[in-house]
Design a protein around this motif. Structure first.
Motif, PDB file in Angstrom:
ATOM      1  N   PHE A   1       0.840  -1.200   0.000  1.00 52.59           N
ATOM      2  CA  PHE A   1       0.000   0.000   0.000  1.00 52.59           C
ATOM      3  C   PHE A   1       0.877   1.252   0.000  1.00 52.59           C
ATOM      4  O   PHE A   1       0.580   2.229  -0.681  1.00 52.59           O
ATOM      5  N   VAL A   2       1.948   1.198   0.779  1.00 48.15           N
ATOM      6  CA  VAL A   2       2.859   2.337   0.819  1.00 48.15           C
ATOM      7  C   VAL A   2       3.488   2.547  -0.564  1.00 48.15           C
ATOM      8  O   VAL A   2       3.615   3.670  -1.050  1.00 48.15           O
ATOM      9  N   ILE A   3       3.833   1.448  -1.196  1.00 49.78           N
ATOM     10  CA  ILE A   3       4.415   1.557  -2.541  1.00 49.78           C
ATOM     11  C   ILE A   3       3.410   2.176  -3.512  1.00 49.78           C
ATOM     12  O   ILE A   3       3.769   2.991  -4.360  1.00 49.78           O
TER      13      ILE A   3
ATOM     14  N   SER B   1       0.908   3.195   7.212  1.00 53.18           N
ATOM     15  CA  SER B   1       1.584   2.194   8.049  1.00 53.18           C
ATOM     16  C   SER B   1       0.913   2.113   9.409  1.00 53.18           C
ATOM     17  O   SER B   1       0.704   1.027   9.957  1.00 53.18           O
ATOM     18  N   PHE B   2       0.570   3.308   9.934  1.00 51.50           N
ATOM     19  CA  PHE B   2      -0.029   3.349  11.258  1.00 51.50           C
ATOM     20  C   PHE B   2      -1.354   2.595  11.266  1.00 51.50           C
ATOM     21  O   PHE B   2      -1.610   1.756  12.134  1.00 51.50           O
ATOM     22  N   MET B   3      -2.174   2.851  10.245  1.00 50.46           N
ATOM     23  CA  MET B   3      -3.469   2.171  10.181  1.00 50.46           C
ATOM     24  C   MET B   3      -3.280   0.662  10.024  1.00 50.46           C
ATOM     25  O   MET B   3      -4.004  -0.127  10.628  1.00 50.46           O
ATOM     26  N   MET B   4      -2.296   0.281   9.220  1.00 45.62           N
ATOM     27  CA  MET B   4      -2.087  -1.152   9.020  1.00 45.62           C
ATOM     28  C   MET B   4      -1.643  -1.820  10.311  1.00 45.62           C
ATOM     29  O   MET B   4      -2.049  -2.938  10.623  1.00 45.62           O
ATOM     30  N   ARG B   5      -0.795  -1.119  11.078  1.00 46.83           N
ATOM     31  CA  ARG B   5      -0.380  -1.701  12.360  1.00 46.83           C
ATOM     32  C   ARG B   5      -1.569  -1.817  13.298  1.00 46.83           C
ATOM     33  O   ARG B   5      -1.692  -2.799  14.034  1.00 46.83           O
ATOM     34  N   ALA B   6      -2.445  -0.801  13.244  1.00 48.54           N
ATOM     35  CA  ALA B   6      -3.646  -0.867  14.079  1.00 48.54           C
ATOM     36  C   ALA B   6      -4.497  -2.072  13.679  1.00 48.54           C
ATOM     37  O   ALA B   6      -5.000  -2.801  14.535  1.00 48.54           O
ATOM     38  N   LEU B   7      -4.608  -2.299  12.355  1.00 46.27           N
ATOM     39  CA  LEU B   7      -5.363  -3.460  11.877  1.00 46.27           C
ATOM     40  C   LEU B   7      -4.743  -4.752  12.388  1.00 46.27           C
ATOM     41  O   LEU B   7      -5.428  -5.676  12.814  1.00 46.27           O
ATOM     42  N   GLU B   8      -3.404  -4.796  12.311  1.00 49.24           N
ATOM     43  CA  GLU B   8      -2.719  -5.999  12.785  1.00 49.24           C
ATOM     44  C   GLU B   8      -3.057  -6.270  14.242  1.00 49.24           C
ATOM     45  O   GLU B   8      -3.325  -7.400  14.633  1.00 49.24           O
ATOM     46  N   ARG B   9      -3.037  -5.182  15.042  1.00 51.95           N
ATOM     47  CA  ARG B   9      -3.358  -5.366  16.465  1.00 51.95           C
ATOM     48  C   ARG B   9      -4.796  -5.802  16.622  1.00 51.95           C
ATOM     49  O   ARG B   9      -5.114  -6.684  17.388  1.00 51.95           O
ATOM     50  N   LYS B  10      -5.675  -5.173  15.835  1.00 50.27           N
ATOM     51  CA  LYS B  10      -7.092  -5.465  16.005  1.00 50.27           C
ATOM     52  C   LYS B  10      -7.394  -6.924  15.678  1.00 50.27           C
ATOM     53  O   LYS B  10      -8.172  -7.579  16.365  1.00 50.27           O
ATOM     54  N   TYR B  11      -6.795  -7.422  14.613  1.00 49.65           N
ATOM     55  CA  TYR B  11      -7.124  -8.773  14.182  1.00 49.65           C
ATOM     56  C   TYR B  11      -6.135  -9.809  14.681  1.00 49.65           C
ATOM     57  O   TYR B  11      -6.090 -10.920  14.178  1.00 49.65           O
ATOM     58  N   HIS B  12      -5.340  -9.406  15.649  1.00 45.07           N
ATOM     59  CA  HIS B  12      -4.389 -10.356  16.211  1.00 45.07           C
ATOM     60  C   HIS B  12      -5.143 -11.494  16.901  1.00 45.07           C
ATOM     61  O   HIS B  12      -6.146 -11.275  17.579  1.00 45.07           O
ATOM     62  N   ILE B  13      -4.674 -12.715  16.683  1.00 48.63           N
ATOM     63  CA  ILE B  13      -5.311 -13.869  17.309  1.00 48.63           C
ATOM     64  C   ILE B  13      -4.579 -14.188  18.600  1.00 48.63           C
ATOM     65  O   ILE B  13      -3.373 -14.441  18.563  1.00 48.63           O
TER      66      ILE B  13
END
Lengths: 235, 409
Positions: free
Chosen positions: A165-167, A216-228
Motif C-alpha cells: 500500500f505504501v508503494i 503504516s499506522f493504520m495497518m499496524r492498528a489493523l494488525e493489532r485489532k485482528y491479532h489472534i
C-alpha cells in the motif's frame, strides 16, 4: 563567481520564498494523490484476492490466465503501463480516458499483480489440515476458502500488504507525467515558477511521508485489532 | 445393532509418486512418469450402527488412508463405499480409463477448437456446430460447461465480426490448435480413450465425482461429510476462531442454523466434552488435550451418524491423553458409531466392539478385542502385539491402568 552564488544570479528569491506560504496550493494535489492511492489500493486489493485465489486454483483454465497477468504486469515498468493506459487508449484506440482514471487503473492493476502473489503466499502458508477440517464438516471448497483459509491468510499478509500500500502511494507520483496534478506535479510546477527545488521537493516528500506513515499506522492498528490471541506471536 | 451403516467394498488406494525427470524441457515433451505406491490393496469391511471399531496396525500400513477414504478426504482409486446404503464413493466400470484433468481439458479444448474451426472453414451453419457442441454438454462436469459456454459465445462474436478471409484463416488456426490440443503428447492415451467413450455414448465421469443416481438418498459428498464427524491427529482447529466459533461455523454455514441456535448447540457440545468455560478461548490458548476435545465437540455438534478418529491422541503429551480418551469412552458408551485409528491398546481393548488390524494395505486380522488380544491367529499380528507390549513394559514397569498406556511403535 562561485557555485553558491548561481541561484542568486538567476534570481534571488530565497530570502522571500517560504514554502509555507504556498501550502494552500497543495490542497487539491494532496486530494488527488489520496484519490489515486485509495482507489488504486482498492482495485489492486480486489485484483489481488481474485488473482491470488486463481493462482492456487486446481483448474488450469483459471490458473493460467492469472499467472500470465502476474508475469506480464509485474514484468513491465509501471511508467510504460501508465502510458499504455492513457496515451495508448486515448490516442491509439480512440477511447477517451480521463488521466485520473487512467492512473488509478494503471497503478491499481500494477499493484494487483504484486498483491496476487502476496495473497497466494498467504493462502499457501495456511496448513492443509485447516481446509481438510473444514471440508470434513461438509463445507464446500469455496466455503472453506472464505470462512477458514482467507481469514487466516489475510491476517498473515497484513505486513506485506502494508508494504504494498505504501508503494502504491509512492507510485501514484508517476501520474504527474500524464498531467494529473497531484503532489509531485504541483511541486514540479511550483519549482518551475520559483526555482527552489530543495524546499519544494522536501515539502513534497514530507507530504508523501505523512500519507505513507498514516497508512503504516493504520495497518499496524489493523494488525493489532485482528491479532489472534496465542497465535503467531513473536514478541 | 444389525443395521449396516457403512460398508467398504474392495477399497483400493494407489498414490502416484512422480518419477523425477532431469531438466525442464524433457518434462515438457515427454509424458510424466509415475511410480505407483499401493497403500490399500482391497479392504472389505461392514460397520454396524452403534459399533465401535478400532483400527490398529503398524505405521504406513494404510490405517489413516482407509479412514480418509471413507469420507473421501482421500479419493479411493477403486472400490466402493456405501453409507446408509447409498454409494458415496466408487468407480463406474468405464472409469478404468481414469481421465485425468489434463486429458479432459485437452479433449474438451480439442473438440471445441475443431468444432469452431470447421464451422469457419467450411461455413457450416453456426447453429449446427453449436448443436454438436451442446450435445457434449451433458457429458461434461459442471465447471467445464461454463468454459464451453464462454467459448461458444466468443465464437458467436468472432463469427459476426470477421470477414470471409479472416474467417478461413481463423478456422484453419483453430483446427490446427484443436488437433494439437487433442494430440498433446502427455495426454494422448487419456484423450483417445475419452474420445472413444464419447463416441460410444457412454457417460464419462470425472474421477471422484461419481454419483449413484439409482439409489435413494443423497450422495453429495459435502452433504455426506456433514453426517460424518472427523477428528484429526493434529486437531486442525480453525486458529482464528474461538472454541465456540469453531463449533458454530459448520452449524451455520452447512446446517444453515441461525447464530442463536448454533451458539446454543455449540455450548451444549462444548459442555459434553467438559470445556464450556473455555468457549471464548482461541485454540492457541488451549492445551493440546483441550484443543482435541474442542475438535471432538466440533464434530459432535453436527449430530454425526458416525465419528472418524484419526489417531486422536498421537500428538498429545502422555498426561493429556487421558482426558481425550475419557471423552471418547463416554461417546462410545452413548451408542455413537465410531471408527478409531489408534495406538492406544488399553483403550482399544476397553471400548472396541471389534478390532481391525490393517497391515500392508489389507485387513490382516479382525475380531473382538478378547480374541484379538488374547489369541491372535495371524503371525503378523502376534509379532506386532509382542513388540508393542514389550515396549510398553519397558516404558511402564507396573501394569498400567486401562486407557493410559502409551504405545507407539
Amino acid at each position: 563567481m562561485d557555485v553558491w552564488s548561481i541561484p542568486q544570479a538567476i534570481g534571488d528569491t530565497s530570502s522571500q520564498f517560504n514554502i509555507l506560504e504556498h501550502v494552500g496550493l497543495f490542497f487539491n494535489p494532496v486530494i488527488m494523490t489520496v484519490l489515486i492511492s485509495v482507489f488504486a489500493i482498492i482495485l489492486g486489493f480486489g485484483l489481488g484476492i481474485v488473482g491470488g485465489l486463481a493462482r492456487v486454483s486446481r483448474l488450469r483454465l483459471v490458473r493460467v490466465p492469472a499467472t500470465a497477468y502476474v508475469d506480464v504486469v509485474r514484468g513491465t515498468p509501471l511508467l510504460v503501463q501508465l502510458f499504455l493506459w492513457y496515451f495508448g487508449l486515448t490516442i491509439g484506440l480512440g477511447v477517451a480516458m480521463d488521466p485520473l482514471v487512467a492512473s488509478i487503473i494503471a497503478v491499481g492493476v500494477h499493484s494487483g499483480a504484486y498483491q496476487s502473489e502476496i495473497v497466494r503466499g498467504g493462502v499457501n502458508s495456511i496448513p492443509k489440515g485447516q481446509e481438510e477440517a473444514a471440508r470434513a464438516t461438509g463445507m464446500t471448497h469455496l466455503q472453506a476458502m472464505r470462512f477458514v483459509i482467507l481469514p487466516q491468510a489475510l491476517r498473515l499478509i497484513l505486513p506485506p500488504l502494508s508494504n504494498e500500500f505504501v508503494i502504491v502511494i509512492k507510485d501514484s507520483s508517476l501520474a504527474s507525467v500524464i498531467a494529473v496534478v497531484e503532489i509531485t506535479a504541483m511541486a514540479g510546477q511550483l519549482n518551475g515558477t520559483y526555482f527552489q527545488p530543495f524546499e519544494i521537493f522536501i515539502f513534497a516528500a514530507f507530504l508523501y511521508l505523512c500519507l505513507t506513515y498514516a497508512t503504516s499506522f493504520m495497518m499496524r492498528a489493523l494488525e493489532r485489532k485482528y491479532h489472534i490471541p496465542g497465535y503467531g506471536d513473536r514478541r | 445393532m444389525s443395521e449396516v451403516l457403512l460398508e467398504a467394498k474392495e477399497l483400493k488406494k494407489e498414490f502416484q509418486v512422480p518419477v523425477k525427470t532431469e531438466g525442464r524441457f524433457r518434462r515438457l515433451f515427454t509424458r510424466k512418469r509415475y511410480d505407483v505406491l499401493q497403500v490399500l490393496k482391497g479392504v472389505n469391511v461392514k460397520i454396524q450402527k452403534g459399533e465401535v471399531v478400532v483400527v490398529i496396525g503398524p505405521s504406513g500400513g494404510g490405517k489413516s488412508t482407509f479412514l480418509r477414504c471413507i469420507n473421501r478426504l482421500t479419493e479411493p482409486t477403486s472400490g466402493e463405499v456405501y453409507f446408509e446404503g447409498v454409494k458415496i464413493a466408487g468407480e463406474s466400470p468405464v472409469n478404468r480409463f481414469a481421465l485425468n484433468e489434463g486429458g479432459l481439458w485437452a479433449l474438451i479444448g480439442g473438440v471445441i477448437g475443431l468444432m469452431v474451426g470447421l464451422i469457419f472453414l467450411f461455413d457450416v451453419s453456426l447453429l449446427a456446430g453449436l448443436a454438436f457442441g451442446t450435445g457434449l454438454v451433458p457429458f461434461l462436469p459442471s465447471p467445464y460447461i461454463i468454459g464451453f459456454l464462454v467459448i461458444a459465445f466468443a465464437a458467436l462474436g468472432i463469427e459476426s465480426a470477421l470477414g470471409s478471409y479472416e474467417k478461413t484463416l481463423a478456422g484453419a488456426l483453430m483446427v490446427i490448435s484443436g488437433l494439437a490440443m487433442l494430440f498433446i503428447l502427455e495426454t494422448i492415451p487419456t484423450a483417445i480413450s475419452a474420445a472413444l467413450l464419447f463416441i460410444g455414448g457412454i457417460r464419462v465421469l470425472r474421477r471422484g465425482r461419481i454419483k449413484a443416481r439409482d439409489t435413494p438418498g443423497s450422495s453429495d459428498i459435502n452433504e455426506v461429510r456433514s453426517h460424518m464427524g472427523m477428528v484429526f491427529q493434529s486437531f486442525n482447529l480453525f486458529m482464528h476462531l474461538t472454541a465456540k466459533r469453531n463449533v458454530m461455523l459448520a452449524l451455520e454455514k452447512v446446517r444453515g442454523m441461525n447464530a442463536q441456535e448454533a451458539e446454543a448447540r455449540a455450548l451444549q457440545a462444548l459442555t459434553q466434552v467438559g470445556l464450556a468455560e473455555k468457549a471464548n478461548s482461541h485454540p492457541g490458548e488451549l492445551s493440546g488435550g483441550q484443543q482435541q476435545r474442542v475438535a471432538i465437540a466440533r464434530a459432535l455438534a453436527m449430530d454425526p451418524k458416525v465419528m472418524l478418529f484419526d489417531e486422536p491422541t498421537s500428538a498429545l503429551d502422555p498426561e493429556l491423553i487421558g482426558e481425550v480418551l475419557d471423552v471418547m469412552k463416554r461417546l462410545a458408551n452413548s451408542g455413537m458409531t465410531m471408527i478409531i485409528v489408534t495406538h492406544e491398546m488399553g483403550f482399544a481393548r476397553e471400548v472396541a466392539d471389534r478390532v481391525l488390524f490393517i497391515d500392508q494395505g489389507v485387513i490382516a486380522e479382525e475380531g473382538t478385542p478378547e480374541e484379538f488380544f488374547g489369541n491372535p491367529r495371524n503371525e503378523r499380528t502376534r509379532q506386532f502385539l509382542r513388540r508393542l507390549f514389550a515396549e510398553q513394559r519397558a516404558e511402564v514397569p507396573d501394569i498400567q491402568p486401562v486407557g493410559t498406556g502409551r504405545a507407539t511403535p
